[in-house]
Design an enzyme around this catalytic site. Structure first.
Site, PDB file in Angstrom:
ATOM      1  CG  ASP A  25      -0.506  -0.211   2.536  1.00  0.00           C
ATOM      2  OD1 ASP A  25       0.703  -0.481   2.692  1.00  0.00           O
ATOM      3  OD2 ASP A  25      -1.316  -0.086   3.492  1.00  0.00           O
ATOM      4  N   GLY A 102      -3.531  -6.953  18.646  1.00  0.00           N
ATOM      5  CA  GLY A 102      -2.125  -7.321  18.414  1.00  0.00           C
ATOM      6  C   GLY A 102      -1.969  -8.580  17.581  1.00  0.00           C
ATOM      7  CB  ALA A 103      -4.266 -11.031  16.351  1.00  0.00           C
ATOM      8  N   GLY A 104      -2.510  -8.715  14.259  1.00  0.00           N
ATOM      9  CA  GLY A 104      -2.320  -8.389  12.845  1.00  0.00           C
ATOM     10  C   GLY A 104      -3.631  -8.361  12.079  1.00  0.00           C
ATOM     11  CG  LEU A 105      -6.385 -10.644  12.773  1.00  0.00           C
ATOM     12  CD1 LEU A 105      -7.196 -11.588  13.650  1.00  0.00           C
ATOM     13  CD2 LEU A 105      -6.352 -11.155  11.327  1.00  0.00           C
ATOM     14  CB  SER A 108      -5.021  -0.004  15.517  1.00  0.00           C
ATOM     15  OG  SER A 108      -4.435  -0.586  14.392  1.00  0.00           O
ATOM     16  CG  ASP A 152      -4.494  -2.007   8.215  1.00  0.00           C
ATOM     17  OD1 ASP A 152      -4.393  -2.923   7.388  1.00  0.00           O
ATOM     18  OD2 ASP A 152      -3.571  -1.645   8.963  1.00  0.00           O
TER      19      ASP A 152
HETATM   20  C1  GLA Z   1      -0.131  -3.030   8.322  1.00  0.00           C
HETATM   21  C2  GLA Z   1      -0.362  -1.604   7.867  1.00  0.00           C
HETATM   22  C3  GLA Z   1      -0.917  -1.558   6.455  1.00  0.00           C
HETATM   23  C4  GLA Z   1      -0.096  -2.405   5.491  1.00  0.00           C
HETATM   24  C5  GLA Z   1       0.169  -3.787   6.089  1.00  0.00           C
HETATM   25  C6  GLA Z   1       1.131  -4.606   5.252  1.00  0.00           C
HETATM   26  O1  GLA Z   1      -1.362  -3.692   8.451  1.00  0.00           O
HETATM   27  O2  GLA Z   1      -1.251  -0.951   8.741  1.00  0.00           O
HETATM   28  O3  GLA Z   1      -1.003  -0.224   6.012  1.00  0.00           O
HETATM   29  O4  GLA Z   1       1.094  -1.764   5.146  1.00  0.00           O
HETATM   30  O5  GLA Z   1       0.695  -3.715   7.403  1.00  0.00           O
HETATM   31  O6  GLA Z   1       0.558  -4.905   4.027  1.00  0.00           O
END
Ligand code: GLA
Length: 358
Positions: A25, A102-105, A108, A152
């Site tokens: 992105d 904090g799970a990358g989902l 935030s 996101d």
């Molecule tokens: C996080 C960032 C996004 C994107 C991803 C990786 O989620 O918030 O903007 O850069 O990492 O694709």
């Protein structure tokens, strides 16, 4: 400031899974996320003074959005939206979330977007969805200090049920792509490695800086503008970073084409290739994510990859529904054998974007 008398409003915004198109992105590329059904709820209620009071379960904070020195980081996501929507305070905000933190989902982004849609409606500000996305992105980069790329927040606001969203960060174009794995007896299984990642930790910013430096060396605004044959001349540190970005945007296009053709089997190798590129070229994976992906594949997933920023967080495995139990149990066993915290699992169903409750 208020366009109308403030009223109490509840906003809801989802977390997300990125199907493919990782770390592109902020490089002007394309990505294909979809929203989770798990979401964050923010109830904003006007108060008699101009302060901001934020509560989530037992935790609370009160102050002014312009003075956040003593505010914990979760409060900054809320207050950041007040700052970027230019609302000085005057609200109680009550938040609760089903999105794992904090799970990358994107818990935030879900928090920011739930506050943004609620505040917009509470004050009758009349911002467009794109303006709300921009305000949330600025809240995260300028107030929280996490230099993220916008994927996101865009999916949290614009998502549509049973669809993924093709986002092109070069042109700002968006296209809803029908995405209903269950209709094909498939599931996107999320494996939360329980290795917590923080986008403010430095690894994310370091990758972004390297990618931007590679673009400067090549004389382009964004890395996604160049092709695989244009990378000669980059030094040994920057070449693999650029190679990831350039190859990843092509994989996104291939996934979109495969979905258009109904060729779900073709997705597996593309997800695998994406993971290998993030692991070897972009170096944002970790042992737990690699093990989750490898084990899921061995146990019958069509393909698997880390999702989100990496350095921990979650992996996704495109799995035939009859194999879900076998994949979960194989990954659980592999983690136990290495003495790691047990992972958490759920099937990600493509859900709707941010909204206010009537
Ligand atoms: C996080 C960032 C996004 C994107 C991803 C990786 O989620 O918030 O903007 O850069 O990492 O694709």
């Amino acid at each position: 400031m208020p366009a109308s008398t403030p009223r109490p409003v509840t906003g809801v915004a989802p977390g997300r899974v990125n199907l493919i198109g990782e770390h592109v992105d902020y490089n002007g590329g394309r990505c294909l996320p979809f929203a989770l059904r798990q979401s964050t709820t923010a109830r904003v209620s006007p108060r008699d003074d101009d302060r901001l009071a934020v509560r989530s379960g037992e935790r609370s904070w009160e102050g002014r959005p312009s003075q956040l020195d003593d505010a914990p980081s979760w409060v900054r996501y809320v207050a950041g939206v007040f700052v970027t929507l230019d609302v000085p305070g005057g609200f109680d905000v009550e938040v609760s979330s089903e999105v794992p933190i904090g799970a990358g989902l994107s818990s935030s982004a879900a928090l920011e977007c739930s506050v943004a849609v609620a505040l917009d409606a509470a004050l009758g500000l009349g911002y467009s969805p794109d303006e709300l996305v921009a305000a949330c992105v600025r809240a995260e980069s300028e107030v929280v200090g996490a230099p993220t790329g916008g994927l996101d927040q865009a999916i949290s606001v614009h998502a549509r049920e049973s669809h993924a969203l093709l986002l092109d960060f070069a042109t700002d174009e968006q296209r809803q792509v029908p995405f209903d794995p269950a209709a094909h007896d498939l599931a996107v299984l999320v494996v939360d490695t329980r290795v917590s990642h923080e986008l403010t930790d430095g690894g994310y910013g370091a990758r972004r800086d390297q990618a931007w430096e590679a673009a400067r060396h090549l004389g382009v605004r964004h890395l996604a503008q160049v092709g695989p044959d244009d990378l000669a001349g980059l030094d040994a540190a920057l070449l693999p970073r650029a190679r990831h970005v350039v190859s990843e945007v092509r994989r996104v296009d291939e996934v979109v084409a495969a979905l258009g053709a109904g060729d779900w089997a073709a997705l597996g190798p593309l997800l695998d290739a994406s993971h290998a590129s993030l692991r070897d070229d972009y170096e944002v994976s970790c042992a737990e994510l690699d093990t989750a992906c490898e084990t899921a594949r061995e146990a019958g997933a069509l393909g698997a990859r880390m999702t989100g920023g990496g350095f921990g967080g979650s992996a996704i495995a495109l799995t035939p529904r009859p194999r879900l139990g076998a994949v979960e149990s194989a990954v659980r066993t592999a983690f136990a054998a290495r003495g790691w915290t047990a992972p958490a699992f759920f099937v990600a169903e493509p859900g709707a974007g941010a909204r206010v409750l009537a």
